[in-house]
Enzyme design. Structure first.
Site, PDB file in Angstrom:
ATOM      1  N   LYS A 143      41.276  47.393  89.673  1.00  0.00           N
ATOM      2  CA  LYS A 143      40.172  46.783  88.794  1.00  0.00           C
ATOM      3  C   LYS A 143      38.812  47.531  89.292  1.00  0.00           C
ATOM      4  CE  LYS A 143      37.866  43.969  86.102  1.00  0.00           C
ATOM      5  NZ  LYS A 143      37.717  42.725  86.272  1.00  0.00           N
TER       6      LYS A 143
ATOM      7  N   LYS B 177      26.525  43.207  89.489  1.00  0.00           N
ATOM      8  CA  LYS B 177      27.456  42.759  90.575  1.00  0.00           C
ATOM      9  C   LYS B 177      28.737  43.934  90.826  1.00  0.00           C
ATOM     10  CE  LYS B 177      30.604  39.972  89.582  1.00  0.00           C
ATOM     11  NZ  LYS B 177      31.977  40.650  89.979  1.00  0.00           N
TER      12      LYS B 177
END
Length: 442
Positions: A41, A127
């Site tokens: 990811k 983030k």
């Protein structure tokens, strides 16, 4: 993407299957060690984060997926707007070109038609890029693009865009750099009408087409025009390229001045604008030191031997300012020579099948004269590959002036912040030891 012990994955399988139902969903078990899925990811987000940022202002990197291209999209859309381009036309065209990607197609409508519903906040992208940089530092791995992305996202948050969709990061350019508004005001139908391309009908077939530049793109493009039944000749500075073109069935020539005399359309597929200048105006700089040409350039006749009112198609990727400069120089010849700016996208394989995406701009009468040539290089399979671009209606000077104003504002703000910091340091020196200044309200 999931990873873990086989027993744990098997117990979780009903939940995972429910979350990844086709056609949209897809479950990938990528390893039997916890954390492996996050590795996958993370790499996906490397692509995602930078794509989101750069799509806000310049052009597309050739990356495959994710937020990186979304940023690329925002950069490209804002830059396109600064150049005076219609945002919807730009979006529609890129969707059919090699710069397209999932993120471009997915986030584009958010920017053109914002509905006020928050779907992916700017803070998420910030983030994710922060996570990537933390891991990169852990492994001493250089990630320059993600680093730049992180800074751009932090800029957006500092500018008050934290509760805005990451797909609308181009608001940063609108807010501080004088770029015109990208979000549309009219109805869908009205905006589609504004974004319509020119409708051009061929005004006849050219007598002869002269191709200059027979490399990986030029040779198949020339052969596609020849295959369409238009007399075509070609030349190149490379002897090997000339031989390869002739072997493939093309007619190679060696005297540019002679063959320009009866060519009413010239197609330039040079590497650079400077090389195009060498061909058109016999200026210095086309050959490397010690390199010799396999064709003849007569500095007195060269391409000025073209018939009056001939059309020159420039299919190289050059700066827009270079294309305009070439037309200005052509005008000084007083022969009615017109340049069509027609960069291509699609690579050698699509050039060979006459299936390139072509973006063509220029006077409508010149486009009509060159239409059959442009069609032969682009529309063998799909007529939608050829795009006749309306000339910009938005003055670039306006955007430059607005950007200068915003820059001055930013300089004043930076000076003010610097002064505040200096004042705080000075005051802190006057306070008793152990005392602190109260925190500033934002």
């Amino acid at each position: 993407m999931t990873s873990g012990s086989p027993d744990a994955v098997e117990r979780a399988r009903p939940v995972l299957d429910a979350l990844t139902q086709k056609p949209e969903g897809k479950l990938q078990v990528v390893g039997d060690i916890c954390g492996a899925a996050s590795d996958f990811k993370l790499i996906n987000q490397v692509l995602c984060t930078a794509q989101i940022t750069m799509a806000g202002y310049v052009t597309s990197f050739h990356l495959s997926s994710g937020r990186r291209h979304e940023l690329i999209f925002r950069e490209s859309m804002a830059f396109g707007r600064a150049l005076g381009l219609n945002p919807r036309m730009l979006y529609n065209l890129i969707r059919k070109s090699s710069g397209n990607s999932f993120m471009f197609g997915h986030r584009g409508p958010w920017q053109l038609r914002p509905d006020g519903t928050l779907k992916s906040a700017m803070t998420i992208c910030a983030k994710d890029s922060g996570i990537i940089m933390d891991e990169a530092r852990l492994y001493n791995f250089p990630c320059p693009l993600t680093s730049a992305t992180e800074q751009v996202m932090n800029m957006a948050i500092a500018a008050g865009l934290s509760k805005v969709d990451d797909g609308c990061i181009s608001l940063l350019w609108e807010k501080y750099f004088g770029v015109g508004k990208i979000a549309e005001d009219g109805s869908e139908e009205e905006e589609e009408e504004k974004a319509k391309e020119l409708s051009v009908k061929p005004s006849g077939s050219p007598t002869k087409v002269l191709f200059v530049g027979l490399g990986m793109m030029g040779a198949p493009m020339a052969l596609a025009v020849q295959k369409a039944g238009i007399e075509t000749v070609g030349l190149d500075i490379s002897k090997e390229a000339m031989e390869g073109y002739a072997k493939a069935g093309g007619k190679a020539v060696t005297d540019i001045a002679q063959d320009a005399k009866d060519a009413d359309v010239v197609v330039l597929v040079t590497n650079t604008a400077a090389e195009a200048g060498v061909v058109l105006f016999a200026v210095e700089g086309g050959l490397a030191p010690g390199e010799s040409s396999c064709y003849t350039i007569d500095v007195n006749t060269d391409m000025t031997a073209l018939p009056n009112d001939s059309t020159i198609i420039l299919s190289s990727t050059v700066a827009p300012s270079a294309a305009r400069a070439i037309q200005v120089e052509l005008d000084t010849l007083n022969k009615g020579l017109t340049l069509i700016d027609a960069p291509v996208s699609g690579g050698p394989s699509r050039a060979a099948t006459g299936d390139l995406t072509i973006m063509a701009s220029g006077p409508e009468d010149a486009l009509a004269k060159a239409a059959l040539v442009l069609q032969a290089m682009s529309s063998t399979k799909d007529a939608a590959n050829l795009h006749y671009i309306r000339m910009s209606l938005l003055p670039r000077q306006y955007f430059k002036e607005k950007a200068d104003e915003k820059r001055a504002d930013l300089e004043q703000l930076a000076l003010l912040n610097s002064s505040i910091i200096t004042l705080q340091v000075f005051i802190s020196q006057l306070l008793p030891k152990g005392s602190h200044l109260p925190k500033r309200r934002r």
